[in-house]
Design a protein around this motif. Sequence first.
Motif, PDB file in Angstrom:
ATOM      1  N   GLU A  62      -1.461   6.158  12.210  1.00  0.00           N
ATOM      2  CA  GLU A  62      -2.756   6.577  11.675  1.00  0.00           C
ATOM      3  C   GLU A  62      -2.646   7.031  10.214  1.00  0.00           C
ATOM      4  OE1 GLU A  62      -5.720   6.395  12.854  1.00  0.00           O
ATOM      5  OE2 GLU A  62      -6.765   7.646  11.375  1.00  0.00           O
ATOM      6  N   ILE A  63      -1.595   7.789   9.894  1.00  0.00           N
ATOM      7  CA  ILE A  63      -1.443   8.275   8.517  1.00  0.00           C
ATOM      8  C   ILE A  63      -0.645   7.242   7.699  1.00  0.00           C
ATOM      9  CG2 ILE A  63      -0.751  10.226   7.062  1.00  0.00           C
ATOM     10  CD1 ILE A  63      -2.853  10.974   9.191  1.00  0.00           C
ATOM     11  N   GLY A  64       0.459   6.772   8.246  1.00  0.00           N
ATOM     12  CA  GLY A  64       1.297   5.818   7.510  1.00  0.00           C
ATOM     13  C   GLY A  64       0.724   4.414   7.476  1.00  0.00           C
ATOM     14  N   ARG A  65      -0.053   4.056   8.510  1.00  0.00           N
ATOM     15  CA  ARG A  65      -0.649   2.707   8.602  1.00  0.00           C
ATOM     16  C   ARG A  65       0.378   1.616   8.287  1.00  0.00           C
ATOM     17  NH1 ARG A  65      -6.322   4.013   6.551  1.00  0.00           N
ATOM     18  NH2 ARG A  65      -6.730   5.849   7.794  1.00  0.00           N
ATOM     19  N   VAL A  66       1.492   1.649   9.006  1.00  0.00           N
ATOM     20  CA  VAL A  66       2.561   0.687   8.743  1.00  0.00           C
ATOM     21  C   VAL A  66       2.096  -0.744   9.030  1.00  0.00           C
ATOM     22  CG1 VAL A  66       4.429   2.305   9.217  1.00  0.00           C
ATOM     23  CG2 VAL A  66       3.515   0.901  11.080  1.00  0.00           C
ATOM     24  N   LYS A  67       2.623  -1.662   8.256  1.00  0.00           N
ATOM     25  CA  LYS A  67       2.376  -3.091   8.476  1.00  0.00           C
ATOM     26  C   LYS A  67       3.725  -3.792   8.637  1.00  0.00           C
ATOM     27  CE  LYS A  67      -0.400  -3.572   4.722  1.00  0.00           C
ATOM     28  NZ  LYS A  67      -1.049  -2.330   4.284  1.00  0.00           N
ATOM     29  N   ALA A  68       3.731  -4.834   9.436  1.00  0.00           N
ATOM     30  CA  ALA A  68       4.968  -5.585   9.654  1.00  0.00           C
ATOM     31  C   ALA A  68       5.535  -6.039   8.314  1.00  0.00           C
ATOM     32  CB  ALA A  68       4.697  -6.784  10.558  1.00  0.00           C
ATOM     33  N   GLY A  69       6.849  -5.945   8.185  1.00  0.00           N
ATOM     34  CA  GLY A  69       7.510  -6.391   6.961  1.00  0.00           C
ATOM     35  C   GLY A  69       7.668  -5.296   5.926  1.00  0.00           C
ATOM     36  N   GLU A  70       7.032  -4.167   6.160  1.00  0.00           N
ATOM     37  CA  GLU A  70       7.147  -3.080   5.183  1.00  0.00           C
ATOM     38  C   GLU A  70       8.457  -2.314   5.384  1.00  0.00           C
ATOM     39  OE1 GLU A  70       2.760  -1.800   3.705  1.00  0.00           O
ATOM     40  OE2 GLU A  70       3.436  -0.821   5.534  1.00  0.00           O
ATOM     41  N   THR A  71       8.869  -1.621   4.315  1.00  0.00           N
ATOM     42  CA  THR A  71      10.036  -0.752   4.392  1.00  0.00           C
ATOM     43  C   THR A  71       9.575   0.654   4.724  1.00  0.00           C
ATOM     44  OG1 THR A  71      11.368  -2.071   2.877  1.00  0.00           O
ATOM     45  CG2 THR A  71      11.948   0.247   3.090  1.00  0.00           C
ATOM     46  N   PHE A  72      10.105   1.154   5.836  1.00  0.00           N
ATOM     47  CA  PHE A  72       9.726   2.470   6.364  1.00  0.00           C
ATOM     48  C   PHE A  72      10.932   3.382   6.262  1.00  0.00           C
ATOM     49  CE2 PHE A  72       9.485   5.522   9.846  1.00  0.00           C
ATOM     50  CZ  PHE A  72       8.165   5.932   9.843  1.00  0.00           C
ATOM     51  N   LEU A  73      10.771   4.501   5.589  1.00  0.00           N
ATOM     52  CA  LEU A  73      11.860   5.473   5.441  1.00  0.00           C
ATOM     53  C   LEU A  73      11.454   6.753   6.152  1.00  0.00           C
ATOM     54  CD1 LEU A  73      14.578   6.054   3.724  1.00  0.00           C
ATOM     55  CD2 LEU A  73      13.036   7.327   2.237  1.00  0.00           C
ATOM     56  N   VAL A  74      12.405   7.337   6.881  1.00  0.00           N
ATOM     57  CA  VAL A  74      12.109   8.601   7.557  1.00  0.00           C
ATOM     58  C   VAL A  74      13.264   9.573   7.334  1.00  0.00           C
ATOM     59  CG1 VAL A  74      12.946   7.654   9.773  1.00  0.00           C
ATOM     60  CG2 VAL A  74      11.470   9.683   9.778  1.00  0.00           C
TER      61      VAL A  74
END
Lengths: 335, 335
Positions: A139-151
């Motif tokens: 909901e907040i990050g609204r990730v999309k396939a192929g994106e780089t996600f860092l946690v």
Amino acid sequence: MTSRNLQVLLARRPEGRLHESHFALREAPLPVLAPGEVLVRTRYLSIDAANRVWLFPVASYRPPVEVGAVMDGITLCEVVESRDADYRPGELVKCDAGWQAYAALPAHRLRRVERRTPITHALSALGPTGRTAYFGVLEIGRVKAGETFLVSAAAGAVGSLAGQIAKLHGCRVVGVAGTDEKCRWLKEELGFDAAINYRAEDLPSALTRHCPGGVDVYFDNVGGRVLQAVVYRMAPHGRIVCCGEVSVYDTDAPLRGPLGIPGILTIRRVRMEGFLVRDHEARRPEADAALGRWLDEGKLKVREDVLEGLESAPRALVGLLRGENIGKRLVSVAG
Amino acid sequence: MTSRNLQVLLARRPEGRLHESHFALREAPLPVLAPGEVLVRTRYLSIDAANRVWLFPVASYRPPVEVGAVMDGITLCEVVESRDADYRPGELVKCDAGWQAYAALPAHRLRRVERRTPITHALSALGPTGRTAYFGVLEIGRVKAGETFLVSAAAGAVGSLAGQIAKLHGCRVVGVAGTDEKCRWLKEELGFDAAINYRAEDLPSALTRHCPGGVDVYFDNVGGRVLQAVVYRMAPHGRIVCCGEVSVYDTDAPLRGPLGIPGILTIRRVRMEGFLVRDHEARRPEADAALGRWLDEGKLKVREDVLEGLESAPRALVGLLRGENIGKRLVSVAG
């Protein structure tokens, strides 16, 4: 059933780092039920970085715990006695019973819990922890396939779920954690694409190496110097999910604000957004259903780190703030 | 028609504060047109705080102006000669001709402008300035009637329009500006509900007084200490629109990041989001139509601050960065 309650109180307010000595153990009589109240026995206590925020002298998103009061905490409890028509002894409930063996609570402060195996999942993947990861990523990050996600705090309770949820949505997932053991777990067990030990590696260059196209979504659990390094590596139209700031909760070092804010946000059209899981109550059934399904299908791995006995709660929280846990930290009170 | 061009070049790159001596005036031959190109004569030059960002040694959202090159700038021009079938002499166009009297540009870099009175509105309310205010308030800020809207550099080109647009949407509007004269103009001419002279008043207490329920939307044009004071006064679920950061563009003081970020964003569920007007091209017709209608109906007041002659452009920019303008600053090159 015993006639005595055991409680952990806030004995004095921490200034700077938290120690076990800020808490005190006390015996007390069992509470007497008023009509509409339910007596619950604590089985597990959820230990969360946010607990430290509740000890600040001023209100955060909830009033501070007062000195002399029972420490606040989210609990998984069993109903022992009920003066409310809706609850019967033996039922499993979630509530904010705090750090004590027994509590008398009005029925509206309880939530009935489905009995799954292990029941502790009600405090991890199927509790606020899981939903925080779920809403933060989707909901907040609204990730999309192929994106780089860092946690960051990637091996923590929320971070480890957030990374897996992003991975389930087609992201390339990079975790930041504080030991090599944690980094190995993220890569080998959870399937993270990369993991950075921020204590051992040069963070800016590691970020550049592992996120060559920049960071599309940064799920921030720590603030501080990790956030600082990431700000300058955000990709255009990136999102920073402000979930927590554990690096500054428990310190007496002077605070510093992140350079590059707001400038980088403007130039790269980055959105930085804070959230609290309680604001997303309306979508709770959707989140719980998805998290439960992923658990059942083995797509979401949950690691729990359980300490024994109510008296270990102060040590559990102090240790969590020092980064010693992998996965969700719990205290078994009457497991 | 003259056979000579007049140009303002970047003579040396500023480190710290910008001075007129960073620029140099040069005469040059008129450019010769290639097929598909159009010769334009500059009538008005838009002076914007963002011009200072374009002088940074590294790319921002566009490449830096090189030393020895004509200074970049948005212009309102008239077609003098055309080797493109779409354009004819006498037509009015907007383009990035830069700080010069004449430019040869490929036709695709021109945009035809409707001839309104005064034509300068094409660079203020009906130019990027107006659309920046429009999208910042409505798309990024998402203002709702009854909310408290705060804008800094409120007497500037974007700020004065942003405040009026928020007012048209039912907000209580508070402006922050740097002189009593500006504050009077905001309240008496533009109908702002309150205005704060940040140089004369204690900003934190003035914010508390004028925004007693907190700030729902902060349209930030300045960053720095105004942003710092506002962060702690954001209302739950507030939005910070990161439009610009003029307080730090032209300084050699060490930069400081805003304290309370990310903590306050999380606790109060605040969204902080940067934007560039060029990303909103798809909704340009809607914005231009709304802005034009408000102008025609007298609902939007536009003040323009025009300096005469291309040679005054350096002084115009230096002065704008010192806060001397009220409303949209322009340079009349061949008005």
